[in-house]
Design a protein around this motif. Sequence first.
Motif, PDB file in Angstrom:
ATOM      1  N   THR A  88       0.840  -1.194   0.000  1.00 38.28           N
ATOM      2  CA  THR A  88       0.000   0.000   0.000  1.00 38.28           C
ATOM      3  C   THR A  88       0.871   1.238   0.000  1.00 38.28           C
ATOM      4  O   THR A  88       1.901   1.285   0.669  1.00 38.28           O
ATOM      5  N   LEU A  89       0.445   2.236  -0.742  1.00 37.51           N
ATOM      6  CA  LEU A  89       1.157   3.511  -0.797  1.00 37.51           C
ATOM      7  C   LEU A  89       0.246   4.604  -0.269  1.00 37.51           C
ATOM      8  O   LEU A  89      -0.903   4.727  -0.689  1.00 37.51           O
ATOM      9  N   ARG A  90       0.786   5.391   0.653  1.00 35.35           N
ATOM     10  CA  ARG A  90       0.079   6.589   1.130  1.00 35.35           C
ATOM     11  C   ARG A  90       0.752   7.791   0.488  1.00 35.35           C
ATOM     12  O   ARG A  90       1.970   7.940   0.542  1.00 35.35           O
ATOM     13  N   ILE A  91      -0.052   8.624  -0.140  1.00 33.42           N
ATOM     14  CA  ILE A  91       0.423   9.826  -0.827  1.00 33.42           C
ATOM     15  C   ILE A  91      -0.106  11.023  -0.048  1.00 33.42           C
ATOM     16  O   ILE A  91      -1.315  11.098   0.223  1.00 33.42           O
ATOM     17  N   GLU A  92       0.779  11.948   0.312  1.00 31.18           N
ATOM     18  CA  GLU A  92       0.368  13.140   1.045  1.00 31.18           C
ATOM     19  C   GLU A  92       0.933  14.379   0.363  1.00 31.18           C
ATOM     20  O   GLU A  92       2.128  14.429   0.081  1.00 31.18           O
ATOM     21  N   LEU A  93       0.085  15.351   0.099  1.00 33.49           N
ATOM     22  CA  LEU A  93       0.492  16.644  -0.450  1.00 33.49           C
ATOM     23  C   LEU A  93       0.092  17.706   0.558  1.00 33.49           C
ATOM     24  O   LEU A  93      -1.079  17.820   0.900  1.00 33.49           O
ATOM     25  N   HIS A 130      -8.792   5.047   0.009  1.00 34.25           N
ATOM     26  CA  HIS A 130      -9.202   6.034   0.999  1.00 34.25           C
ATOM     27  C   HIS A 130      -8.588   7.369   0.612  1.00 34.25           C
ATOM     28  O   HIS A 130      -7.510   7.403   0.024  1.00 34.25           O
ATOM     29  N   TRP A 131      -9.228   8.460   0.996  1.00 33.07           N
ATOM     30  CA  TRP A 131      -8.614   9.772   0.832  1.00 33.07           C
ATOM     31  C   TRP A 131      -9.261  10.732   1.818  1.00 33.07           C
ATOM     32  O   TRP A 131     -10.337  10.469   2.358  1.00 33.07           O
ATOM     33  N   GLY A 132      -8.577  11.831   2.078  1.00 33.36           N
ATOM     34  CA  GLY A 132      -9.128  12.808   3.002  1.00 33.36           C
ATOM     35  C   GLY A 132      -8.212  14.007   3.139  1.00 33.36           C
ATOM     36  O   GLY A 132      -7.213  14.137   2.426  1.00 33.36           O
ATOM     37  N   THR A 133      -8.541  14.852   4.088  1.00 33.62           N
ATOM     38  CA  THR A 133      -7.779  16.068   4.351  1.00 33.62           C
ATOM     39  C   THR A 133      -7.533  16.175   5.838  1.00 33.62           C
ATOM     40  O   THR A 133      -8.434  15.897   6.638  1.00 33.62           O
ATOM     41  N   THR A 134      -6.323  16.575   6.196  1.00 34.08           N
ATOM     42  CA  THR A 134      -6.001  16.833   7.594  1.00 34.08           C
ATOM     43  C   THR A 134      -5.314  18.192   7.694  1.00 34.08           C
ATOM     44  O   THR A 134      -4.682  18.649   6.742  1.00 34.08           O
ATOM     45  N   THR A 142      -3.078  19.074   4.589  1.00 36.36           N
ATOM     46  CA  THR A 142      -2.569  17.921   3.846  1.00 36.36           C
ATOM     47  C   THR A 142      -3.744  17.172   3.235  1.00 36.36           C
ATOM     48  O   THR A 142      -4.693  16.823   3.934  1.00 36.36           O
ATOM     49  N   VAL A 143      -3.672  16.970   1.921  1.00 37.15           N
ATOM     50  CA  VAL A 143      -4.635  16.118   1.243  1.00 37.15           C
ATOM     51  C   VAL A 143      -3.895  14.807   0.982  1.00 37.15           C
ATOM     52  O   VAL A 143      -2.793  14.806   0.450  1.00 37.15           O
TER      53      VAL A 143
END
Length: 150
Positions: A88-93, A130-134, A142-143
């Motif tokens: 699994t890869l988590r991508i954060e921008l 999954h996706w979201g914003t923090t 961070t999206v």
Amino acid sequence: MNVDIAPTTGHTGPAHFSIRLSATARGARLARHLSAEQLALWGWPYDSEGNRTASLLVAELAANAAVHGRVTGRDFGLRLTFHPKDATLRIELTDARPDRRPPAPGTLRPAASDTESGRGLLLVEALASHWGTTAGDPYTKTVWCEVALC
């Protein structure tokens, strides 16, 4: 350009890649290219479906960071976290506009057929598990999204 890469050989925990890039179209393109290269180094070749999907997700989120999250003189951050156990890869921008949050997952509406934009997060929602914003501080947001590479 500041780059932080955690090695993957010799341990079974997550591997990390992070970089700060200019909040421009050029920075967004570079984010996509560097992500594809890093995934290839982690064992997901350029022509693999996992690399192509992850590169598309990075491209969409980086373009949003450059267009909607841009503050003059401020960069955006890209962070990739690869979990080898379940591929699994988590991508954060992370960008400098915490006041401009995207709609919540599951609430996106299709873009009008006569517009040239407004489809990027729909692609993210369709391709990511999954996706979201923090918002970790008052100065950034961070999206993020997660995608199975196989």
